[in-house]
Write a protein that holds these residues in place. Structure first.
Motif, PDB file in Angstrom:
ATOM      1  N   LEU A   3      34.591  45.843  50.544  1.00  0.00           N
ATOM      2  CA  LEU A   3      33.636  44.998  49.828  1.00  0.00           C
ATOM      3  C   LEU A   3      33.471  43.698  50.595  1.00  0.00           C
ATOM      4  O   LEU A   3      34.447  43.148  51.122  1.00  0.00           O
ATOM      5  CB  LEU A   3      34.109  44.701  48.402  1.00  0.00           C
ATOM      6  N   ALA A   4      32.243  43.195  50.606  1.00  0.00           N
ATOM      7  CA  ALA A   4      31.967  41.952  51.329  1.00  0.00           C
ATOM      8  C   ALA A   4      31.047  41.074  50.488  1.00  0.00           C
ATOM      9  O   ALA A   4      29.872  41.407  50.284  1.00  0.00           O
ATOM     10  CB  ALA A   4      31.322  42.255  52.686  1.00  0.00           C
ATOM     11  N   ASP A   5      31.603  39.961  49.978  1.00  0.00           N
ATOM     12  CA  ASP A   5      30.819  38.922  49.299  1.00  0.00           C
ATOM     13  C   ASP A   5      30.032  39.487  48.108  1.00  0.00           C
ATOM     14  O   ASP A   5      28.818  39.334  48.016  1.00  0.00           O
ATOM     15  CB  ASP A   5      29.874  38.258  50.298  1.00  0.00           C
ATOM     16  N   ILE A   6      30.745  40.122  47.173  1.00  0.00           N
ATOM     17  CA  ILE A   6      30.108  40.717  45.995  1.00  0.00           C
ATOM     18  C   ILE A   6      29.946  39.656  44.905  1.00  0.00           C
ATOM     19  O   ILE A   6      30.909  38.979  44.531  1.00  0.00           O
ATOM     20  CB  ILE A   6      30.945  41.890  45.457  1.00  0.00           C
ATOM     21  N   ASN A   7      28.722  39.534  44.403  1.00  0.00           N
ATOM     22  CA  ASN A   7      28.427  38.644  43.277  1.00  0.00           C
ATOM     23  C   ASN A   7      27.758  39.456  42.180  1.00  0.00           C
ATOM     24  O   ASN A   7      26.669  40.003  42.379  1.00  0.00           O
ATOM     25  CB  ASN A   7      27.506  37.500  43.707  1.00  0.00           C
ATOM     26  N   LEU A   8      28.430  39.555  41.026  1.00  0.00           N
ATOM     27  CA  LEU A   8      27.915  40.308  39.886  1.00  0.00           C
ATOM     28  C   LEU A   8      28.330  39.593  38.614  1.00  0.00           C
ATOM     29  O   LEU A   8      29.344  38.890  38.589  1.00  0.00           O
ATOM     30  CB  LEU A   8      28.474  41.737  39.844  1.00  0.00           C
ATOM     31  N   GLU A   9      27.566  39.818  37.535  1.00  0.00           N
ATOM     32  CA  GLU A   9      28.008  39.316  36.238  1.00  0.00           C
ATOM     33  C   GLU A   9      27.548  40.263  35.143  1.00  0.00           C
ATOM     34  O   GLU A   9      26.543  40.970  35.274  1.00  0.00           O
ATOM     35  CB  GLU A   9      27.493  37.909  35.976  1.00  0.00           C
ATOM     36  N   VAL A  10      28.342  40.302  34.078  1.00  0.00           N
ATOM     37  CA  VAL A  10      28.064  41.155  32.924  1.00  0.00           C
ATOM     38  C   VAL A  10      28.208  40.299  31.671  1.00  0.00           C
ATOM     39  O   VAL A  10      29.276  39.701  31.446  1.00  0.00           O
ATOM     40  CB  VAL A  10      29.031  42.355  32.842  1.00  0.00           C
ATOM     41  N   GLN A  11      27.166  40.243  30.862  1.00  0.00           N
ATOM     42  CA  GLN A  11      27.221  39.502  29.608  1.00  0.00           C
ATOM     43  C   GLN A  11      27.866  40.365  28.526  1.00  0.00           C
ATOM     44  O   GLN A  11      27.888  41.602  28.610  1.00  0.00           O
ATOM     45  CB  GLN A  11      25.802  39.100  29.167  1.00  0.00           C
ATOM     46  N   ALA A  12      28.395  39.737  27.498  1.00  0.00           N
ATOM     47  CA  ALA A  12      28.968  40.469  26.361  1.00  0.00           C
ATOM     48  C   ALA A  12      27.897  41.370  25.750  1.00  0.00           C
ATOM     49  O   ALA A  12      26.757  40.931  25.515  1.00  0.00           O
ATOM     50  CB  ALA A  12      29.486  39.490  25.317  1.00  0.00           C
ATOM     51  N   GLY A  13      28.224  42.635  25.527  1.00  0.00           N
ATOM     52  CA  GLY A  13      27.300  43.590  24.932  1.00  0.00           C
ATOM     53  C   GLY A  13      26.292  44.176  25.898  1.00  0.00           C
ATOM     54  O   GLY A  13      25.492  45.035  25.506  1.00  0.00           O
ATOM     55  N   GLN A  14      26.315  43.776  27.149  1.00  0.00           N
ATOM     56  CA  GLN A  14      25.333  44.228  28.138  1.00  0.00           C
ATOM     57  C   GLN A  14      25.831  45.463  28.876  1.00  0.00           C
ATOM     58  O   GLN A  14      27.034  45.697  29.003  1.00  0.00           O
ATOM     59  CB  GLN A  14      25.049  43.107  29.144  1.00  0.00           C
ATOM     60  N   VAL A  15      24.892  46.279  29.374  1.00  0.00           N
ATOM     61  CA  VAL A  15      25.217  47.425  30.223  1.00  0.00           C
ATOM     62  C   VAL A  15      24.726  47.123  31.634  1.00  0.00           C
ATOM     63  O   VAL A  15      23.528  46.944  31.862  1.00  0.00           O
ATOM     64  CB  VAL A  15      24.563  48.724  29.718  1.00  0.00           C
ATOM     65  N   LEU A  16      25.663  47.031  32.567  1.00  0.00           N
ATOM     66  CA  LEU A  16      25.324  46.860  33.982  1.00  0.00           C
ATOM     67  C   LEU A  16      25.520  48.194  34.680  1.00  0.00           C
ATOM     68  O   LEU A  16      26.613  48.766  34.661  1.00  0.00           O
ATOM     69  CB  LEU A  16      26.219  45.798  34.624  1.00  0.00           C
ATOM     70  N   GLY A  17      24.474  48.709  35.304  1.00  0.00           N
ATOM     71  CA  GLY A  17      24.574  49.927  36.092  1.00  0.00           C
ATOM     72  C   GLY A  17      24.812  49.588  37.547  1.00  0.00           C
ATOM     73  O   GLY A  17      24.119  48.736  38.112  1.00  0.00           O
ATOM     74  N   VAL A  18      25.781  50.252  38.167  1.00  0.00           N
ATOM     75  CA  VAL A  18      26.070  50.070  39.588  1.00  0.00           C
ATOM     76  C   VAL A  18      25.815  51.405  40.275  1.00  0.00           C
ATOM     77  O   VAL A  18      26.436  52.416  39.937  1.00  0.00           O
ATOM     78  CB  VAL A  18      27.521  49.610  39.815  1.00  0.00           C
ATOM     79  N   HIS A  27      31.689  36.060  45.027  1.00  0.00           N
ATOM     80  CA  HIS A  27      32.012  36.180  46.459  1.00  0.00           C
ATOM     81  C   HIS A  27      33.285  37.011  46.684  1.00  0.00           C
ATOM     82  O   HIS A  27      34.148  36.664  47.494  1.00  0.00           O
ATOM     83  CB  HIS A  27      32.176  34.794  47.084  1.00  0.00           C
ATOM     84  N   VAL A  28      33.388  38.130  45.976  1.00  0.00           N
ATOM     85  CA  VAL A  28      34.589  38.974  46.070  1.00  0.00           C
ATOM     86  C   VAL A  28      34.534  39.846  47.322  1.00  0.00           C
ATOM     87  O   VAL A  28      33.530  40.512  47.599  1.00  0.00           O
ATOM     88  CB  VAL A  28      34.732  39.852  44.811  1.00  0.00           C
TER      89      VAL A  28
END
Length: 698
Positions: free
Chosen positions: A34-49, A19-20
């Motif tokens: 930014l309004a109510d951003i919810n994201l997560e990144v696991q170790a070793g993972q690639v998150l594309g934005v 909720h950032v």
């Protein structure tokens, strides 16, 4: 330097945003970035934005790193790194985490580097500041990390300054700076936007290799959908400061749910080929993103959405639950067909009647006399060095280039940065004088004309610049900017010029109300429309477009490309379209010329060059293009280009591509291959056959 010990709890995300919200305070209000951003990144993972400019991608990265611009602050939510809320930690602890456990690669490496510091000192600085490493040991570690990122002669590079390096080398330096302390999270903000496809491929392969070596998580921020499709494990699509869709990469590209994601994918040149079987119009998202100082109620995409209803404009939409989340009241319900990649094999697709003014793939323009005929074009520049700036040699920028452009035709010129394509464009419009060769425009060799005569001939050929803002006087209003070419060429009286200016605005789809505005008051897409309008002022027959859409988001790019094609049909224009984006060149062009280190190495009909490349360099360019097809696999083929472009001060003997060619032999080193063939020409001793080109893709 060893890989870091992994202390991460695998049961929780390495990075989690809950909720950032981020605001930027200005003198006249507050931007709710930014309004109510919810994201997560696991170790070793690639998150594309991914998302358009202004969607909040970079602001999300800067919020995580604590590097917000003046007036910016995170006003709500939690930013958890390995379970610790960065907002609640002491500033010195946050600085240590940011310097050691997290690293960031910025979009523009040149502005990210200190021009007064040597490369080695800049790469070693994090070690000395955060880990207390001595000067000599830090230098050794800087050389080692530069070697790991593929920097040639790292022991010499450490003593150079940023201006002495190429764009690709500077990008490797900023990657080395981000990795020198062995971080567990790397945030890469548009790391390849300004690079050509081969350098982009090298940088992305490098990041992949280092991510595997160090066990890092990666947040990849970009507006390039192809890069995301080929590199990310999960994707978050952002619009107007919100996450509107998130899913596993293959699921999102195979079946997007949010109407914004769907619209972005339909804006791609590849989508037009797939949907129509011909080079039809691209879908263009209407309007502009909202002003975030006054965010609209309801769905923020509703004012631009084809499917919006009254409910969309009043109801706040939140992300759905599950693995594939979206925030849309009217989501895409039928999976969209997979787009065609730039590595297609034979495909059976319906072939409808072509759109008005659009030629079928392979259908050549009528062979009227050429508007522009370039014959044996050579351009050398004197290179100077030393304290007295004495001549030290010649830069071979263009070496024996020949081609023709016919009425109503688009010739695309493609190649890496430094291949000479922009120099050819400047020569064609008379901004440079050739060393040798002819530039025949409507039967007259402009290379033999004096300055005044070249200025008069320039009515027939105009240049459309990559950066329209830099090409305009910031102190002049639009009416003066568009009227200036008419005044210089003494065309008409004041009344006729005003009438011509309003006609130009109508042609490029801009309101006449913009006449009183200054360049800084326009968006990137509007500036490119103004740039096109200015190039049309003198009613030329040929326009040379030098990277005219390379800096634009896919949605704005689609608008400009559609406009250029419409005006070509309406006015009978011919284009020389210069770009390093092969998908755009394929979409726009009737014929394509591929340049390498000052020479044309392949010329032919666009569909043949892209789908049946004959030169190994052309095939390498094609293989380097990231595809949005979820079934396409990014791999390193036998045609993958490695290493840096050779210096034009001392080009290789024989075939100039031989030093990077996987097929080169001794013959290539001793004998320069001529450009041979009829419709499809290639300059190669061992040209690829169609079946071998297909095998390279398989």
């Amino acid at each position: 330097m060893s890989a870091p010990t992994d202390s991460t709890d695998r049961s929780r995300p390495l990075l989690e945003l809950r909720h950032v919200s981020t605001d930027i305070a200005l003198r006249k209000g507050t931007v709710h970035a930014l309004a109510d951003i919810n994201l997560e990144v696991q170790a070793g993972q690639v998150l594309g934005v991914v998302g358009e400019s202004g969607s909040g991608k970079t602001m999300t990265a800067l919020s995580v790193m604590g590097l917000l611009p003046a007036g910016g602050s995170v006003v709500g939510g939690e930013i958890l790194f390995d379970g610790r809320d960065l907002r609640s930690l002491p500033p010195e602890e946050v600085r240590r985490i940011r310097g050691v456990e997290m690293g960031m690669v910025f979009q523009d490496p040149f502005t990210s580097l200190n021009p007064t510091m040597r490369i080695g000192a800049q790469v070693a600085e994090p070690l000395r500041v955060h880990q207390g490493v001595g000067k000599a040991a830090a230098r050794d570690q800087a050389i080692e990390i530069l070697r790991r990122v593929g920097m040639p002669r790292p022991d010499k590079i450490v003593d150079d300054y940023p201006h002495q390096l190429s764009g690709g080398m500077r990008q490797r330096v900023v990657i080395a700076m981000a990795l020198v302390c062995s971080p567990r999270l790397l945030i890469a903000d548009e790391p390849t936007t300004a690079l050509d496809v081969t350098t982009q491929r090298q940088i992305l392969d490098l990041i992949d290799d280092l991510r595997d070596e160090f066990g890092m998580a990666l947040v990849l921020v970009t507006h390039d959908l192809g890069v995301i499709a080929s590199r990310a494990d999960r994707v978050a699509v952002m619009y107007a400061g919100r996450v509107v869709e998130t899913a596993a990469t293959a699921d999102l590209f195979r079946a997007p749910r949010h109407r914004y994601t769907e619209a972005l994918m339909q804006s791609l040149p590849e989508a037009a080929d797939h949907d129509t079987g011909a080079k039809g119009r691209l879908y263009s998202i209407p309007g502009l993103p909202p002003d975030l100082s006054r965010p609209p109620t309801g769905c923020r995409f509703a004012p631009r959405c084809r499917f919006a209803t009254a409910e969309c404009r009043t109801t706040e939409v939140v992300l759905s639950t599950g693995d594939h989340q979206h925030a849309c009241l009217h989501p895409v319900t039928v999976p969209a067909p997979a787009p065609i990649s730039l590595r297609p094999g034979p495909a059976v697709v319906p072939t409808p009647a072509p759109a008005l003014g659009v030629r079928e793939p392979g259908e050549r323009a009528p062979k009227a006399p050429a508007i522009l005929s370039i014959r044996g074009l050579v351009k050398n520049y004197e290179a100077a060095g030393g304290a007295l700036r004495r001549a030290t040699g010649q830069v071979s920028a263009v070496a024996g280039v020949s081609f023709e452009v016919h009425p109503g035709e688009t010739l695309g010129l493609v190649g890496e940065s430094g291949c000479g394509k922009s120099t050819v464009g400047r020569l064609a419009v008379g901004l440079e004088v050739p060393t040798e060769g002819q530039i025949v425009l409507d039967g007259t060799d402009i290379a033999t004309l004096d300055r005044r005569e070249r200025r008069l001939m320039r009515r027939q050929v105009q240049l459309m610049f990559q950066d329209s803002y830099a090409a305009m006087n910031p102190r002049m209003r639009v009416d003066a900017i568009l009227a200036e070419p008419l005044q210089i060429q003494h065309v008409g009286d004041a009344s006729a010029r005003r009438a011509r200016v309003t006609t130009l605005l109508d042609q490029v789809g801009l309101s006449r109300r913009v006449l009183e505005r200054y360049p800084h008051e326009f968006s990137g897409g509007q500036l490119q429309r103004l740039g096109l309008a200015r190039s049309l002022a003198l009613q030329p027959r040929l326009i040379v477009g030098d990277e005219p859409v390379s800096a634009l988001d896919v949605s704005i790019q689609a608008q400009v490309l559609n406009l250029m094609r419409d005006l070509q049909h309406e006015l009978g224009l011919a284009y020389v379209f210069i770009s390093h984006d092969l998908s755009v060149v394929d979409y726009m062009s009737d014929r394509i010329g591929v340049m390498y280190l000052g020479k044309l190495v392949e010329v032919g009909p666009a569909h043949e060059v892209v789908r049946s490349a004959r030169h190994p360099y052309t095939q390498a360019l094609i293989d380097a293009v990231p595809s949005v097809d979820p079934n396409a696999v990014t791999r390193r083929t036998d045609t993958t280009i490695r290493g840096e472009l050779p210096s034009a001060l001392s080009p290789p003997s024989g075939c100039r591509f031989r030093t990077r060619c996987p097929l080169a032999t001794e013959t290539c080193a001793t004998t320069e291959p001529p450009l041979t063939g009829d419709v499809h020409q290639v300059a190669c001793h061992f040209p690829l056959r169609v079946e071998s080109a297909e095998a390279a893709r398989a």
